[in-house]
Scaffold this motif. Structure first.
Motif, PDB file in Angstrom:
ATOM      1  N   UNK A 232       0.803  -1.137  -0.029  1.00  0.00           N
ATOM      2  CA  UNK A 232       0.022   0.019   0.079  1.00  0.00           C
ATOM      3  C   UNK A 232       0.818   1.245   0.082  1.00  0.00           C
ATOM      4  N   UNK A 233       1.975   1.306   0.870  1.00  0.00           N
ATOM      5  CA  UNK A 233       3.161   2.383   0.897  1.00  0.00           C
ATOM      6  C   UNK A 233       3.449   2.537  -0.514  1.00  0.00           C
ATOM      7  N   UNK A 234       3.825   1.589  -1.223  1.00  0.00           N
ATOM      8  CA  UNK A 234       4.591   1.758  -2.505  1.00  0.00           C
ATOM      9  C   UNK A 234       3.541   1.921  -3.260  1.00  0.00           C
ATOM     10  N   UNK A 235       2.373   1.557  -3.598  1.00  0.00           N
ATOM     11  CA  UNK A 235       1.428   2.016  -4.451  1.00  0.00           C
ATOM     12  C   UNK A 235       1.041   3.702  -4.298  1.00  0.00           C
ATOM     13  N   UNK A 236       1.108   4.076  -3.079  1.00  0.00           N
ATOM     14  CA  UNK A 236       0.784   5.432  -2.635  1.00  0.00           C
ATOM     15  C   UNK A 236       1.873   6.343  -3.086  1.00  0.00           C
ATOM     16  N   UNK A 237       3.278   5.656  -2.875  1.00  0.00           N
ATOM     17  CA  UNK A 237       4.256   6.600  -3.444  1.00  0.00           C
ATOM     18  C   UNK A 237       4.251   6.676  -4.863  1.00  0.00           C
TER      19      UNK A 237
ATOM     20  N   UNK B 150       3.372  10.009  -9.750  1.00  0.00           N
ATOM     21  CA  UNK B 150       2.469  10.258 -10.882  1.00  0.00           C
ATOM     22  C   UNK B 150       1.850  11.744 -10.692  1.00  0.00           C
ATOM     23  N   UNK B 151       1.059  11.941  -9.518  1.00  0.00           N
ATOM     24  CA  UNK B 151       0.501  13.222  -9.301  1.00  0.00           C
ATOM     25  C   UNK B 151       1.570  14.435  -9.579  1.00  0.00           C
ATOM     26  N   UNK B 152       2.641  14.479  -8.973  1.00  0.00           N
ATOM     27  CA  UNK B 152       3.748  15.370  -8.765  1.00  0.00           C
ATOM     28  C   UNK B 152       4.199  15.578 -10.587  1.00  0.00           C
ATOM     29  N   UNK B 153       4.312  14.431 -11.081  1.00  0.00           N
ATOM     30  CA  UNK B 153       4.856  14.367 -12.552  1.00  0.00           C
ATOM     31  C   UNK B 153       3.596  15.181 -13.341  1.00  0.00           C
ATOM     32  N   UNK B 154       2.251  14.810 -13.047  1.00  0.00           N
ATOM     33  CA  UNK B 154       1.225  15.653 -13.769  1.00  0.00           C
ATOM     34  C   UNK B 154       1.331  17.183 -13.443  1.00  0.00           C
ATOM     35  N   UNK B 155       1.447  17.354 -12.088  1.00  0.00           N
ATOM     36  CA  UNK B 155       1.435  18.721 -11.777  1.00  0.00           C
ATOM     37  C   UNK B 155       2.463  19.503 -12.274  1.00  0.00           C
TER      38      UNK B 155
END
Length: 178
Positions: A90-95, A100-105
């Motif tokens: 779960x931690x790996x998936x969240x990271x 991905x969010x940081x890249x999109x932002x």
């Protein structure tokens, strides 16, 4: 197989006379045995098996209770290991999602910073959080100076009702309340 069917501990103190003995085990080679179920989340996940090969040895009630306690502790350890593994995944998936969010932002920021259109991001009260660099070119306002000001300071009073209606429609379409 009996433990798998019943989910209960089984004690056999004379395996040679056990009616369901496995023919593959030669008579006289296994004298007593105990099988204790291992459970996880209420499901049988395995069996701990113990045996005496010495003639005349048997399992008493105290030994059986101790083995059942050991099986409970082993089950807890297995549950904890599974929980740990699940949490690590779960931690790996969240990271990965955060990356991905940081890249999109970052890509969105790059896009908005280089557009000729003026882009403004405000909070729910209309306070400017971000203003694209094009404000400097088109209106002469430094984008950093705009941050912290209210968007409505820059709207002509005659246009305010139309702007407020557009904002309300935008909020409703994105599920945000006014």
């Amino acid at each position: 197989g009996k433990i798998l069917k019943t989910g209960q501990t089984i004690v056999i103190n004379d395996y040679d006379v056990f009616p369901e003995r496995t023919p593959a085990i030669p008579k006289g080679s296994l004298h007593a045995m105990v099988g204790v179920p291992l459970k996880s989340a209420g499901q049988l996940i395995g069996v701990l098996g113990f045996a005496y090969t010495e003639s005349g040895k048997t399992f008493n009630d105290e030994q059986v209770k101790m083995l059942e306690s050991f099986a409970e502790l082993a089950s807890i350890a297995i549950d904890n290991a599974r929980l740990y593994t699940s949490t690590q995944q779960e931690i790996k998936d969240r990271q990965l999602a955060e990356d991905a969010f940081r890249l999109a932002a970052s890509q969105l920021r790059l896009l908005t910073d280089n557009m000729l259109d003026m882009i403004v991001h405000t909070d729910m009260e209309g306070v400017i959080i971000y203003a694209s660099p094009s404000h400097k070119t088109l209106l002469g306002y430094d984008p950093e100076w705009l941050v912290g000001h209210n968007l409505f300071e820059f709207v002509h009073p005659d246009d305010l009702p139309q702007v407020m209606t557009a904002i309300q429609i935008s909020r409703e379409s994105t599920g945000r309340s006014a």
